[in-house]
Design a protein around this motif. Structure first.
Motif, PDB file in Angstrom:
ATOM      1  N   GLU A   8      81.563  62.805  47.597  1.00 22.09           N
ATOM      2  CA  GLU A   8      81.634  64.259  47.738  1.00 22.09           C
ATOM      3  C   GLU A   8      81.985  64.608  49.178  1.00 22.09           C
ATOM      4  O   GLU A   8      81.578  63.916  50.111  1.00 22.09           O
ATOM      5  CB  GLU A   8      80.313  64.921  47.348  1.00 22.09           C
ATOM      6  CG  GLU A   8      79.139  64.513  48.215  1.00 22.09           C
ATOM      7  CD  GLU A   8      77.804  65.079  47.749  1.00 22.09           C
ATOM      8  OE1 GLU A   8      77.037  65.534  48.619  1.00 22.09           O
ATOM      9  OE2 GLU A   8      77.535  65.057  46.530  1.00 22.09           O
ATOM     10  N   ASN A   9      82.777  65.653  49.346  1.00 22.28           N
ATOM     11  CA  ASN A   9      83.050  66.177  50.677  1.00 22.28           C
ATOM     12  C   ASN A   9      81.888  67.099  50.997  1.00 22.28           C
ATOM     13  O   ASN A   9      81.816  68.209  50.493  1.00 22.28           O
ATOM     14  CB  ASN A   9      84.379  66.935  50.702  1.00 22.28           C
ATOM     15  CG  ASN A   9      85.539  66.012  50.434  1.00 22.28           C
ATOM     16  OD1 ASN A   9      85.550  64.875  50.873  1.00 22.28           O
ATOM     17  ND2 ASN A   9      86.521  66.487  49.704  1.00 22.28           N
ATOM     18  N   ARG A  25      83.036  62.907  54.306  1.00 21.70           N
ATOM     19  CA  ARG A  25      82.950  62.503  52.900  1.00 21.70           C
ATOM     20  C   ARG A  25      81.750  61.585  52.738  1.00 21.70           C
ATOM     21  O   ARG A  25      81.608  60.595  53.461  1.00 21.70           O
ATOM     22  CB  ARG A  25      84.241  61.791  52.506  1.00 21.70           C
ATOM     23  CG  ARG A  25      84.330  61.387  51.065  1.00 21.70           C
ATOM     24  CD  ARG A  25      85.741  60.836  50.793  1.00 21.70           C
ATOM     25  NE  ARG A  25      85.885  60.334  49.455  1.00 21.70           N
ATOM     26  CZ  ARG A  25      86.231  61.068  48.412  1.00 21.70           C
ATOM     27  NH1 ARG A  25      86.467  62.345  48.571  1.00 21.70           N
ATOM     28  NH2 ARG A  25      86.346  60.526  47.225  1.00 21.70           N
ATOM     29  N   ASP A  65      91.339  66.050  48.466  1.00 19.47           N
ATOM     30  CA  ASP A  65      90.668  66.735  47.369  1.00 19.47           C
ATOM     31  C   ASP A  65      91.005  68.224  47.391  1.00 19.47           C
ATOM     32  O   ASP A  65      91.398  68.775  48.425  1.00 19.47           O
ATOM     33  CB  ASP A  65      89.152  66.553  47.468  1.00 19.47           C
ATOM     34  CG  ASP A  65      88.710  65.110  47.215  1.00 19.47           C
ATOM     35  OD1 ASP A  65      89.463  64.365  46.555  1.00 19.47           O
ATOM     36  OD2 ASP A  65      87.616  64.739  47.676  1.00 19.47           O
ATOM     37  N   ASP A  67      89.198  70.888  47.447  1.00 17.40           N
ATOM     38  CA  ASP A  67      88.485  71.741  48.402  1.00 17.40           C
ATOM     39  C   ASP A  67      89.063  71.626  49.807  1.00 17.40           C
ATOM     40  O   ASP A  67      89.176  72.618  50.534  1.00 17.40           O
ATOM     41  CB  ASP A  67      86.975  71.473  48.398  1.00 17.40           C
ATOM     42  CG  ASP A  67      86.599  70.004  48.597  1.00 17.40           C
ATOM     43  OD1 ASP A  67      87.485  69.125  48.600  1.00 17.40           O
ATOM     44  OD2 ASP A  67      85.387  69.724  48.746  1.00 17.40           O
ATOM     45  N   ALA A  70      92.426  73.495  49.863  1.00 17.78           N
ATOM     46  CA  ALA A  70      92.227  74.945  49.904  1.00 17.78           C
ATOM     47  C   ALA A  70      91.941  75.420  51.323  1.00 17.78           C
ATOM     48  O   ALA A  70      92.480  76.438  51.768  1.00 17.78           O
ATOM     49  CB  ALA A  70      91.089  75.346  48.968  1.00 17.78           C
ATOM     50  N   VAL A  71      91.113  74.684  52.047  1.00 16.15           N
ATOM     51  CA  VAL A  71      90.796  75.056  53.430  1.00 16.15           C
ATOM     52  C   VAL A  71      92.048  74.937  54.299  1.00 16.15           C
ATOM     53  O   VAL A  71      92.375  75.849  55.069  1.00 16.15           O
ATOM     54  CB  VAL A  71      89.641  74.198  53.996  1.00 16.15           C
ATOM     55  CG1 VAL A  71      89.464  74.421  55.485  1.00 16.15           C
ATOM     56  CG2 VAL A  71      88.339  74.493  53.244  1.00 16.15           C
TER      57      VAL A  71
END
Length: 96
Positions: A8-9, A25, A65, A67, A70-71
């Motif tokens: 997971e980030n 991560r 990933d 997310d 998106a950033v």
């Protein structure tokens, strides 16, 4: 006894004038659904680079990933990219 591994980030940070994106991560190991170990890996992304002709080349984020993408897409505006390109050109090592 079931061991599982997941990633997971857990931290995404935007830093500096040129909006570098830093990603932490986490690798999580669980035993029967209970976390037993966690380790971290960090990497940083800049919005791009310049080639030998001073053309701006966007950083390839296709392997990141959703997310992180998106950033990056939110903070790496044309204004940021143009400012970073000017910075890179102004700070190129002198030709030998």
């Amino acid at each position: 006894m079931a061991l599982t591994e997941r990633f997971e980030n857990d931290k995404i940070e935007v830093v500096g004038t040129y909006k570098a994106v830093q990603v932490r991560r986490a690798e999580v190991i669980e035993k029967d659904g209970v976390e037993v170990a966690r380790s971290f890996h960090r990497h940083a992304l800049s919005c791009g680079s310049i080639d030998e002709s001073d053309n701006f080349v966007d950083t390839d984020i296709s392997g990141e990933d959703a997310d992180v993408k998106a950033v990056c897409n939110a903070v790496w505006t044309t204004t940021v990219k143009n400012a970073y390109k000017a910075f890179l050109i102004a700070n190129k090592p002198a030709a030998e």
